[in-house]
Design an enzyme around this catalytic site. Structure first.
Site, PDB file in Angstrom:
ATOM      1  N   ASP A 110       0.072  -0.595  10.274  1.00 30.25           N
ATOM      2  CA  ASP A 110      -0.936   0.235   9.605  1.00 30.25           C
ATOM      3  C   ASP A 110      -2.180  -0.629   9.392  1.00 30.25           C
ATOM      4  O   ASP A 110      -2.812  -0.586   8.349  1.00 30.25           O
ATOM      5  CB  ASP A 110      -0.373   0.748   8.272  1.00 30.25           C
ATOM      6  CG  ASP A 110      -1.001   2.069   7.821  1.00 30.25           C
ATOM      7  OD1 ASP A 110      -1.761   2.669   8.606  1.00 30.25           O
ATOM      8  OD2 ASP A 110      -0.726   2.486   6.682  1.00 30.25           O
ATOM      9  N   LYS A 112       0.361  -1.777  -8.277  1.00 27.74           N
ATOM     10  CA  LYS A 112       0.594  -0.700  -7.308  1.00 27.74           C
ATOM     11  C   LYS A 112       1.878   0.026  -7.665  1.00 27.74           C
ATOM     12  O   LYS A 112       2.943  -0.582  -7.742  1.00 27.74           O
ATOM     13  CB  LYS A 112       0.683  -1.282  -5.890  1.00 27.74           C
ATOM     14  CG  LYS A 112       0.977  -0.238  -4.812  1.00 27.74           C
ATOM     15  CD  LYS A 112       0.796  -0.817  -3.405  1.00 27.74           C
ATOM     16  CE  LYS A 112       1.132   0.216  -2.336  1.00 27.74           C
ATOM     17  NZ  LYS A 112       0.875  -0.270  -0.969  1.00 27.74           N
TER      18      LYS A 112
HETATM   19  P1  ADP Z   1      -1.047   2.691   0.166  1.00 27.57           P
HETATM   20  O1  ADP Z   1       0.203   1.997   0.573  1.00 27.57           O
HETATM   21  O2  ADP Z   1      -0.708   3.881  -0.650  1.00 27.57           O
HETATM   22  O3  ADP Z   1      -1.972   2.965   1.304  1.00 27.57           O
HETATM   23  P2  ADP Z   1      -2.622   0.359  -0.548  1.00 27.57           P
HETATM   24  O4  ADP Z   1      -1.792  -0.839  -0.835  1.00 27.57           O
HETATM   25  O5  ADP Z   1      -3.229   0.425   0.823  1.00 27.57           O
HETATM   26  O6  ADP Z   1      -1.812   1.692  -0.856  1.00 27.57           O
HETATM   27  O7  ADP Z   1      -3.771   0.440  -1.644  1.00 27.57           O
HETATM   28  C1  ADP Z   1      -4.637   1.564  -1.757  1.00 27.57           C
HETATM   29  C2  ADP Z   1      -6.047   1.129  -2.174  1.00 27.57           C
HETATM   30  O8  ADP Z   1      -6.028   0.460  -3.436  1.00 27.57           O
HETATM   31  C3  ADP Z   1      -6.673   0.132  -1.218  1.00 27.57           C
HETATM   32  O9  ADP Z   1      -7.363   0.762  -0.172  1.00 27.57           O
HETATM   33  C4  ADP Z   1      -7.610  -0.656  -2.105  1.00 27.57           C
HETATM   34  O10 ADP Z   1      -8.850  -0.003  -2.234  1.00 27.57           O
HETATM   35  C5  ADP Z   1      -6.924  -0.647  -3.459  1.00 27.57           C
HETATM   36  N1  ADP Z   1      -6.162  -1.906  -3.668  1.00 27.57           N
HETATM   37  C6  ADP Z   1      -4.885  -2.142  -3.296  1.00 27.57           C
HETATM   38  N2  ADP Z   1      -4.476  -3.372  -3.651  1.00 27.57           N
HETATM   39  C7  ADP Z   1      -5.517  -3.946  -4.284  1.00 27.57           C
HETATM   40  C8  ADP Z   1      -5.731  -5.248  -4.900  1.00 27.57           C
HETATM   41  N3  ADP Z   1      -4.774  -6.181  -4.941  1.00 27.57           N
HETATM   42  N4  ADP Z   1      -6.948  -5.481  -5.451  1.00 27.57           N
HETATM   43  C9  ADP Z   1      -7.923  -4.540  -5.407  1.00 27.57           C
HETATM   44  N5  ADP Z   1      -7.791  -3.324  -4.855  1.00 27.57           N
HETATM   45  C10 ADP Z   1      -6.612  -3.008  -4.294  1.00 27.57           C
HETATM   46 MG    MG Z   2      -2.974   1.632   2.453  1.00 23.74          MG
END
Ligand code: ADP
Ligand code: MG
Length: 378
Positions: free
Chosen positions: A228, A123
Site C-alpha cells: 500500500d 492509531k
Molecule cells: P490507515 O491504515 O487507516 O490508512 P494510516 O496509518 O495510513 O491509517 O494513517 C492515516 C493518516 O493519519 C495518515 O495519512 C496521516 O495523515 C495520519 N498519521 C498516521 N500516523 C501518523 C503519525 N505517526 N504522525 C502524524 N500523522 C499520522
Molecule cells: Mg493509510
C-alpha cells in the site's frame, strides 16, 4: 463513524472498568454476554452490576442485545477504546487525549500526550468499519462476521503493525518511532509531516522520487513488500525526509504474488509523481534486481507477532486476518484510487465536526500545544 469521546474516561470509576473488562472477558467465549456471567466475572463487592451496565450502554461503551443470539451485552469500539486507553494510562504511556488528526481506511488517528506533555500519535484500528464506496461488497463478504471477531481482527492488525514498525525502526528504516500498543491501539511518534497527497509542489521531485523508490527496494531487501506504498502512506517531514506508515498488509517477498505487489507499489509512485509533479523517468526498480539482506518476513512471522503480553495468540484468527488483508491487496489500482479519494473527501466533509480538526492546520502548527488536549484520563 465511531468517535472517541475521551471526556467520559475521566469520570469512569474502578467499578465501571471492572464491569467493562468483565464483558470483554465474557466475549472470549460468548458473542453476547449474559448479565449473570458479567456479574459473576466482575463480582463487585457491593453489587450494582446491572446499574453500571445500564450506564455503560447509555454511554455507548456497550451494546445491549436482545435477539436471536441471546440476551446480554457486547463491547462496542468505544468501549474497546476505553479499555486500551486505560491500560496505556496505567503504564504511564498516555495521560491525555486530544484531537483527531487523521482518518484512514479502517483506522482513526488521534493526538495523545503523556504526563510531561510530550505528544504522540495514537492509531485505533477499526476493522469492519466500512464508510467508503466498497461498502456493499465488503458487507456481503463479511456479513457473517460478529462484532467480537472484528475487535479481535483489529487487535491482530495493531499487533502486526507494531511488530513491523518496531523491526523496521530498529534497522534504521524511516518509520515513526513505535512507543507501545494495547489491544487495537498503537502509540507512536507524532510526526511533524504532511502526507504526500497533501503536498502540491516539490522543489526537487526527482530527489523525493528516488528516495521513495530506494525505500521500496530497501524494504524488499529486508524480505518485505508494503502493498500500500502510495501518497497516503508516505509522510513528508520538514527537511524533505520521507517516512513510511501503515503496515498491516505487508507481505513477504517470498509470497506468490510478491513480484506483482512490488510492481504495483512502484507504479503507484510513478503514476503519482507524473500526475502531481509532472515528473517522469525511465528509471525505476524491478523485483528481480532485489538482493536479500535480512529476513524480517521470516523472523516476524516465525516469532508470531500476536504472541506477546497483550495478545493471547489465536491461529485461526491470525489466518483469517491474513485472508482478509489478502483480499484487500487484490483490489485493483482503480478501486484503491476511488476509495482513497472518497476517504479524503469524507475526512474534509467531516472536518467541521467539533472534535475533528483540519489535518493541514494541525500539522502546520509546529508548536502543537496541549490546548488541543480535551481530556485527561486520570
Ligand atoms: P490507515 O491504515 O487507516 O490508512 P494510516 O496509518 O495510513 O491509517 O494513517 C492515516 C493518516 O493519519 C495518515 O495519512 C496521516 O495523515 C495520519 N498519521 C498516521 N500516523 C501518523 C503519525 N505517526 N504522525 C502524524 N500523522 C499520522
Ligand atoms: Mg493509510
Amino acid at each position: 463513524m465511531v468517535k472517541l469521546d475521551a471526556i467520559l474516561l475521566k469520570y469512569m470509576s474502578r467499578e465501571d472498568f471492572r464491569v467493562l473488562t468483565a464483558v470483554e472477558m465474557g466475549m472470549k467465549n460468548h458473542e453476547i454476554v449474559p448479565l449473570s456471567l458479567v456479574s459473576q466475572i466482575a463480582s463487585l463487592k457491593h453489587g450494582g452490576c446491572h446499574k453500571i451496565l445500564k450506564e455503560l450502554v447509555k454511554n455507548k461503551l456497550l451494546c445491549y442485545e436482545n435477539g436471536r443470539q441471546g440476551t446480554g451485552y457486547r463491547l462496542s469500539y468505544p468501549g474497546y477504546d476505553y479499555l486500551a486507553l486505560k491500560a496505556l494510562a496505567t503504564r504511564d504511556v498516555v495521560y491525555s487525549v486530544g484531537n483527531q488528526i487523521g482518518v484512514g481506511k479502517e483506522s482513526d488517528i488521534y493526538i495523545v500526550a503523556d504526563e510531561d506533555g510530550t505528544q504522540y500519535a495514537m492509531k485505533l484500528h477499526r476493522l469492519g468499519r466500512t464508510s467508503f464506496r466498497k461498502i456493499k461488497e465488503k458487507r456481503d463478504y463479511h456479513k457473517h462476521r460478529n462484532s467480537a471477531s472484528w475487535l479481535y481482527l483489529s487487535r491482530i492488525a495493531a499487533a502486526k503493525e507494531f511488530a513491523f514498525m518496531k523491526a523496521l525502526y530498529d534497522r534504521g528504516y524511516p518509520v515513526p518511532r513505535p512507543v507501545d500498543f494495547n489491544r487495537h491501539c498503537i502509540i507512536m511518534e507524532l510526526m511533524d509531516a504532511f502526507p504526500l497527497y497533501q503536498v502540491n509542489e516539490l522543489a526537487n521531485p526527482g530527489a523525493i522520487y528516488n528516495d521513495c523508490m530506494n525505500l521500496i527496494v530497501q524494504l524488499a531487501s529486508f524480505g518485505l513488500v508494503h502493498c500500500d506504498f502510495n501518497e497516503f502512506n508516505l509522510m513528508l517531514e520538514t527537511g524533505n525526509k520521507i517516512k513510511v506508515i501503515d503496515f498491516p498488509q505487508m507481505v513477504s517477498t517470498s509470497h506468490v504474488n510478491a513480484a506483482m505487489y512490488f510492481a504495483r507499489d512502484v507504479d503507484c509512485i510513478r503514476i503519482f509523481f507524473k500526475k502531481r509533479y509532472g515528473y517522469e523517468t525511465d528509471t525505476y526498480p524491478t523485483f528481480n534486481e532485489i538482493e536479500r539482506e535480512d529476513n524480517l518476513d521470516i523472523t516476524l512471522s516465525a516469532s508470531g507477532y500476536i504472541k506477546n503480553k497483550d495478545c493471547d495468540g489465536n491461529d485461526d484468527f491470525q489466518a483469517e486476518f491474513e485472508q482478509m488483508v489478502s483480499n484487500q491487496r487484490h483490489q485493483t489500482l482503480d478501486d484503491q484510487e476511488s476509495e482513497d479519494e472518497e476517504r479524503q473527501s469524507s475526512f474534509s466533509d467531516n472536518s467541521s465536526d467539533d472534535d475533528i480538526v483540519d489535518e493541514k492546520k494541525e500539522h502546520a502548527d509546529n508548536n502543537q500545544s496541549c490546548e488541543n488536549v480535551i481530556s485527561n484520563i486520570e
